[in-house]
Design an enzyme around this catalytic site. Sequence first.
Site, short mmCIF file in Angstrom:
data_model
loop_
_atom_site.label_atom_id
_atom_site.label_comp_id
_atom_site.label_asym_id
_atom_site.label_seq_id
_atom_site.Cartn_x
_atom_site.Cartn_y
_atom_site.Cartn_z
N SER A 87 43.61 37.04 44.11
CA SER A 87 43.86 37.21 42.68
C SER A 87 45.34 36.97 42.38
CB SER A 87 43.44 38.63 42.26
OG SER A 87 43.97 38.98 41.02
N ASP B 213 40.21 34.00 37.72
CA ASP B 213 40.71 35.32 38.15
C ASP B 213 40.58 36.32 37.02
OD1 ASP B 213 42.23 37.31 39.77
OD2 ASP B 213 43.62 37.05 38.12
N LYS C 269 47.30 33.11 40.72
CA LYS C 269 48.20 33.01 39.56
C LYS C 269 49.56 32.45 39.99
CE LYS C 269 46.82 37.15 38.79
NZ LYS C 269 46.31 38.46 38.46
N ARG D 168 35.61 43.07 38.38
CA ARG D 168 36.01 43.95 39.49
C ARG D 168 36.43 45.31 38.97
NH1 ARG D 168 40.78 41.01 41.83
NH2 ARG D 168 40.97 42.79 43.22
N HIS E 295 57.07 38.32 43.23
CA HIS E 295 55.93 39.04 42.68
C HIS E 295 55.86 40.43 43.27
CE1 HIS E 295 52.02 39.55 40.79
NE2 HIS E 295 51.69 40.21 41.88
N1 URA Z 1 47.21 42.48 40.70
C1 URA Z 1 46.48 41.36 40.48
O1 URA Z 1 46.94 40.42 39.84
N2 URA Z 1 45.24 41.29 41.00
C2 URA Z 1 44.69 42.29 41.71
O2 URA Z 1 43.58 42.15 42.16
C3 URA Z 1 45.45 43.48 41.91
C4 URA Z 1 46.73 43.54 41.40
#
Ligand code: URA
Length: 434
Positions: free
Chosen positions: A183, A161, A187, A168, A82
């Site tokens: 966050s 999220d 995922k 946010r 990621h």
């Molecule tokens: N990428 C994400 O998936 N979440 C965040 O809060 C910031 C970057």
Amino acid sequence: MIPYEVILKKRNGEKLSKEEIEFMVMGYVKGEIPDYQMAAFLMAIYFRHMDEEERAILTEIMARSGDMIDLSEIGEKIVDKHSSGGVGDKTTLVVAPLVASVGVPIAKMSGRALGHTGGTIDKLESIPGFKTSLSLEEFINNVKKYGIAIAGQTANLAPADKKIYALRDATATVDEISLIASSIMSKKLAGGADAFVLDVKAGSGAFMKTIKDAKELAKAMVGIGKAHGKDTVALITNMEEPLGIYVGNSLEVLEAIEFLKGNYDEKFYELCIEISSYMVKLSGKMDEKEAKTALVENLKSGKALEKFRDLVRAQGGDERVVDDPWKYLPISSETTEIKSERSGYVKDIDTEKVGIASILLGAGRVNKEDTIDPSVGIKVLKKIGDKVEKGEPIAIIYTSKKSRVDEAVEMIKEAYVITEEPVEKLPMIHEVVT
Ligand code: URA
């Protein structure tokens, strides 16, 4: 329990229990807690933060708010990668086929463009016919058959999220370490992989502008991964300048294909080999040294390129892009050169501005509903430390009718700082957090 008491507790800097975090998150998802109370709660976290345990709990609750993908049917350890997001970051397009080519399966769920940063799924969709929305069955079957699948996140992956991120975004509470870490990791956990290699970007083109903040984010994410029993490694990498040469969807796919044919930017090569080596190492199939040797060999022999072809073919894309990307990818033939207004050395590139310029050209979304123009983007000709003469091109932009060309040109010019004194080139990898 009422929302007021949980907000008050966090506002006063106290630690929250699992029940309290769950009450707020799930209450918000179910529509029982209104936006204004959740916004206040997020702002309290923004200023008071969360400790390691609270973050792990928040991550788990958000992950479990939707589908938890089960990849056990593949029968092998799945290692995911990621990136925290950058400009010109096409690393997945190189690393995924490269790692898969040495026999480590890739079952990857990727995201779309976020803010000024690009998204792998948008990039892959610039390949004519390429399907990014796969059923779980197709996804798993492709991994079993070809050793590789990259798909968009399912609608029900960490829905908490999704809802919280939108709030946010509108309430200036994105850039807080606990919130970003949970966050991202929610995922990742829901995506079903067993181990993670995280590329945490630091610099003007990243969400984390300093190495110190990036390191904190990396530690937070590694902590969350480990708290959930997942091997996790994070690399802190340079995002003070765009990654590689191109920014824009088709152009980045083109760069990835050229890379797999052996034509690459040296620093980008270093990053891809390093991330790939850690992924192979975490798979348990080879140690780091063996991994590096196998990866370099497969790059040279063209096996990694053939794996990319498998990916394109398996997901319905036009595989002729692999042989002739300039011909078969939608790339605009309308270009404008941006010339340097002085001689000297490139001292700085405000990379967020380069990302925004690419959005103005049409490579990203100004509004959520916007469609992306895959044919536009930027070729970055000069990087930090490069010598430049007055009148020499520093970048080329690929434009379309809808592109806001003048604004994009101005923005790129503003992004470059050129000085008389020589400037050192920047390292690609700052640190590894394990
Ligand atoms: N990428 C994400 O998936 N979440 C965040 O809060 C910031 C970057």
